[in-house]
Design a protein around this motif. Structure first.
Motif, short mmCIF file in Angstrom:
data_model
loop_
_atom_site.label_atom_id
_atom_site.label_comp_id
_atom_site.label_asym_id
_atom_site.label_seq_id
_atom_site.Cartn_x
_atom_site.Cartn_y
_atom_site.Cartn_z
N GLU A 147 0.83 -1.20 0.00
CA GLU A 147 0.00 0.00 0.00
C GLU A 147 0.87 1.26 0.00
OE1 GLU A 147 -2.33 -3.41 1.38
OE2 GLU A 147 -0.42 -2.57 2.07
N ASP A 148 1.94 1.25 0.81
CA ASP A 148 2.84 2.40 0.84
C ASP A 148 3.59 2.56 -0.49
OD1 ASP A 148 2.04 3.07 3.36
OD2 ASP A 148 3.93 2.61 4.36
N ILE A 149 3.99 1.45 -1.07
CA ILE A 149 4.64 1.52 -2.38
C ILE A 149 3.69 2.14 -3.40
CG2 ILE A 149 5.52 0.13 -4.29
CD1 ILE A 149 7.50 0.27 -2.01
N ASN A 150 2.44 1.76 -3.37
CA ASN A 150 1.43 2.29 -4.28
C ASN A 150 1.28 3.80 -4.10
OD1 ASN A 150 -0.76 2.16 -6.19
ND2 ASN A 150 -2.20 2.15 -4.48
N ASP A 151 1.22 4.25 -2.83
CA ASP A 151 1.08 5.68 -2.55
C ASP A 151 2.31 6.46 -3.02
OD1 ASP A 151 -1.35 5.10 -1.40
OD2 ASP A 151 -0.64 5.29 0.67
N LEU A 152 3.48 5.92 -2.76
CA LEU A 152 4.71 6.60 -3.17
C LEU A 152 4.80 6.69 -4.69
CD1 LEU A 152 7.46 7.87 -2.60
CD2 LEU A 152 8.41 5.56 -2.47
N PHE A 153 4.49 5.61 -5.37
CA PHE A 153 4.55 5.60 -6.84
C PHE A 153 3.58 6.63 -7.42
CE2 PHE A 153 3.55 3.21 -10.96
CZ PHE A 153 4.69 3.68 -11.61
N GLY A 154 2.39 6.68 -6.86
CA GLY A 154 1.42 7.66 -7.34
C GLY A 154 1.93 9.08 -7.15
N TYR A 155 2.57 9.34 -6.01
CA TYR A 155 3.09 10.68 -5.77
C TYR A 155 4.23 11.01 -6.73
CZ TYR A 155 5.22 14.70 -3.53
OH TYR A 155 5.75 15.94 -3.31
N LEU A 156 5.15 10.07 -6.95
CA LEU A 156 6.27 10.33 -7.85
C LEU A 156 5.78 10.64 -9.26
CD1 LEU A 156 8.87 7.59 -6.79
CD2 LEU A 156 8.84 10.00 -6.17
N LYS A 157 4.73 9.98 -9.69
CA LYS A 157 4.20 10.23 -11.04
C LYS A 157 3.55 11.60 -11.15
CE LYS A 157 1.77 6.46 -11.58
NZ LYS A 157 0.91 5.47 -12.27
N SER A 158 3.23 12.22 -9.99
CA SER A 158 2.62 13.55 -10.02
C SER A 158 3.66 14.66 -10.08
CB SER A 158 1.75 13.74 -8.77
OG SER A 158 2.55 13.98 -7.61
N LEU A 159 4.94 14.32 -9.95
CA LEU A 159 6.02 15.32 -9.92
C LEU A 159 6.50 15.66 -11.33
CD1 LEU A 159 8.06 14.02 -6.84
CD2 LEU A 159 6.21 15.73 -6.92
N PRO A 160 7.26 16.74 -11.49
CA PRO A 160 7.69 17.17 -12.83
C PRO A 160 8.54 16.13 -13.54
CG PRO A 160 8.03 18.91 -11.22
CD PRO A 160 7.66 17.70 -10.44
N ALA A 161 8.43 16.11 -14.85
CA ALA A 161 9.23 15.21 -15.69
C ALA A 161 10.57 15.86 -16.03
CB ALA A 161 8.47 14.87 -16.97
N SER A 162 11.57 15.03 -16.22
CA SER A 162 12.89 15.48 -16.69
C SER A 162 13.37 14.47 -17.73
CB SER A 162 13.89 15.55 -15.54
OG SER A 162 15.22 15.67 -16.03
N ASP A 163 13.94 14.98 -18.82
CA ASP A 163 14.43 14.07 -19.85
C ASP A 163 15.94 13.81 -19.73
OD1 ASP A 163 15.48 16.48 -20.67
OD2 ASP A 163 14.52 16.49 -22.64
N ALA A 164 16.51 14.14 -18.58
CA ALA A 164 17.95 13.92 -18.37
C ALA A 164 18.26 12.43 -18.32
CB ALA A 164 18.40 14.58 -17.07
N ILE A 165 19.39 12.05 -18.88
CA ILE A 165 19.83 10.65 -18.87
C ILE A 165 21.12 10.55 -18.04
CG2 ILE A 165 20.58 8.68 -20.26
CD1 ILE A 165 17.71 9.42 -20.77
N ALA A 166 21.10 9.73 -17.02
CA ALA A 166 22.29 9.57 -16.18
C ALA A 166 23.34 8.74 -16.90
CB ALA A 166 21.90 8.88 -14.87
N PRO A 167 24.63 9.01 -16.64
CA PRO A 167 25.68 8.17 -17.22
C PRO A 167 25.57 6.74 -16.69
CG PRO A 167 26.58 10.18 -16.23
CD PRO A 167 25.16 10.07 -15.79
N PRO A 168 26.13 5.77 -17.40
CA PRO A 168 26.14 4.40 -16.89
C PRO A 168 27.07 4.28 -15.68
CG PRO A 168 27.44 4.55 -18.89
CD PRO A 168 26.76 5.88 -18.73
N HIS A 169 26.83 3.27 -14.87
CA HIS A 169 27.74 3.01 -13.75
C HIS A 169 29.14 2.72 -14.29
CE1 HIS A 169 24.20 2.93 -11.36
NE2 HIS A 169 23.83 1.69 -11.63
N ALA A 170 30.14 3.09 -13.51
CA ALA A 170 31.53 2.81 -13.87
C ALA A 170 32.12 1.94 -12.77
CB ALA A 170 32.32 4.11 -14.03
N LEU A 171 31.93 0.63 -12.90
CA LEU A 171 32.27 -0.31 -11.84
C LEU A 171 33.48 -1.16 -12.20
CD1 LEU A 171 28.67 -1.53 -10.92
CD2 LEU A 171 29.95 0.41 -9.99
N ASN A 172 34.20 -1.56 -11.17
CA ASN A 172 35.36 -2.42 -11.35
C ASN A 172 34.90 -3.87 -11.59
OD1 ASN A 172 36.91 -0.12 -10.64
ND2 ASN A 172 36.67 -0.62 -8.48
#
Length: 304
Positions: free
Chosen positions: A138-163
């Motif tokens: 139920e909490d996951i559902n509420d959080l997901f709904g809230y996140l979808k109500s926030l502004p969109a950004s088209d930024a793409i993060a770089p890939p991880h750089a792992l050893n």
């Protein structure tokens, strides 16, 4: 003789194949069944916002230095240097391509609570799903709904750089087999409601142990050292022991802990510093009853 050796070789190949199959079965991505996420009511966005602050989403996923409403633009991109390499925080804004706007509840919920990505891949535990696994659906559902109500950004993060070998996601399955669990970190089954609420917040969305618990060389929590402090997993310095056994926070009263989380001021009128600044600012959005519950839990955990 050649026939005997051929049989031994064949047996070895079969044993290796069986072993590989068993290993994969034990370590493959393990999402919840689809039915787990079915039948939930419409999300409560006001409660989702409380979980947003409790979970510190902005601290990692907003741009560095963001303030005010900019904290709700979850464009990602921050670099998290660790002993395993550098992780780059992803975009979790409502953008349908760059972010999670196109995800289903099941995809989001499995990422949060099972460490399984939208494409069925293992997620690295730099994302604290080992804590979020304790959150209710139920909490996951509420959080997901809230996140979808926030502004969109088209930024793409770089890939991880792992050893190597940490850049091989298949190895995360072995890490999960060793360290991933949704069981309570400490046994407080006989505790009162306030302590249990605090346990849910600290061990679950608040993911306090991700920094305040020391880790071994594989990045798993050291047994018996819950919230005992240790080296900063993201850089220099140490994260303090916050159990009742410490000579700092452990000596504070519950009300002093609440005041610290509300205002950022310690009992001796010092102010919060380091990475805890953002954590305190996030937690200050919670209702006072939740801050009191967190304080009650921190006084109830075993001293280290």
């Amino acid at each position: 003789m050649a026939s005997i050796w051929s049989k031994f070789a064949l047996a070895g190949v079969v044993a290796a194949a069986v072993g590989a199959g068993v290993a994969y079965a034990l370590t493959k991505p393990d999402p919840h069944p689809a039915s787990y996420w079915a039948g939930l009511a419409a999300p409560d966005l006001s409660h989702g916002e409380v979980l947003f602050w409790a979970g510190g989403c902005a601290s990692c996923h907003a741009a560095a230095g963001a303030q005010g409403e900019a904290l709700k633009v979850l464009s990602g991109g921050r670099a998290l240097p660790t002993a395993f390499g550098t992780f780059h925080v992803p975009n979790i804004s409502s953008d349908p391509q760059a972010g999670i706007g196109g995800w289903t509840l099941a995809q989001f919920g499995d990422a949060m609570t099972r460490g399984v990505g939208a494409k069925g891949e293992h997620l690295y535990p730099s994302f604290p799903y080992g804590s979020y696994a304790r959150m209710t659906r139920e909490d996951i559902n509420d959080l997901f709904g809230y996140l979808k109500s926030l502004p969109a950004s088209d930024a793409i993060a770089p890939p991880h750089a792992l050893n190597f070998p940490f850049n091989m996601r298949i190895a995360v399955g072995g890490w999960k087999l060793l360290y991933f669990s949704d069981a309570p970190r400490v046994d407080l089954a006989e505790a009162g409601d306030a302590v249990k609420r605090g346990q849910y917040l600290v061990e679950g969305p608040g993911h306090c142990g991700e920094c305040h618990t020391p880790r071994n060389v594989l990045g798993g929590f050291q047994a018996g050292q819950w919230l005992a402090g240790g080296p900063n997993p993201e850089g220099e310095g140490r994260i303090p022991d916050i159990t009742p056994g410490s000579q700092s926070i452990g000596q504070w009263s519950e009300e002093e802990i609440v005041t610290y989380l509300e205002t950022g001021f310690t009992p001796d009128f010092d102010s919060v510093g380091g990475s805890m600044v953002e954590v305190q600012q996030n937690l200050a959005h919670l209702p006072k009853s939740d801050l009191q519950a967190i304080a009650a839990y921190l006084k109830a955990v075993p001293a280290r």
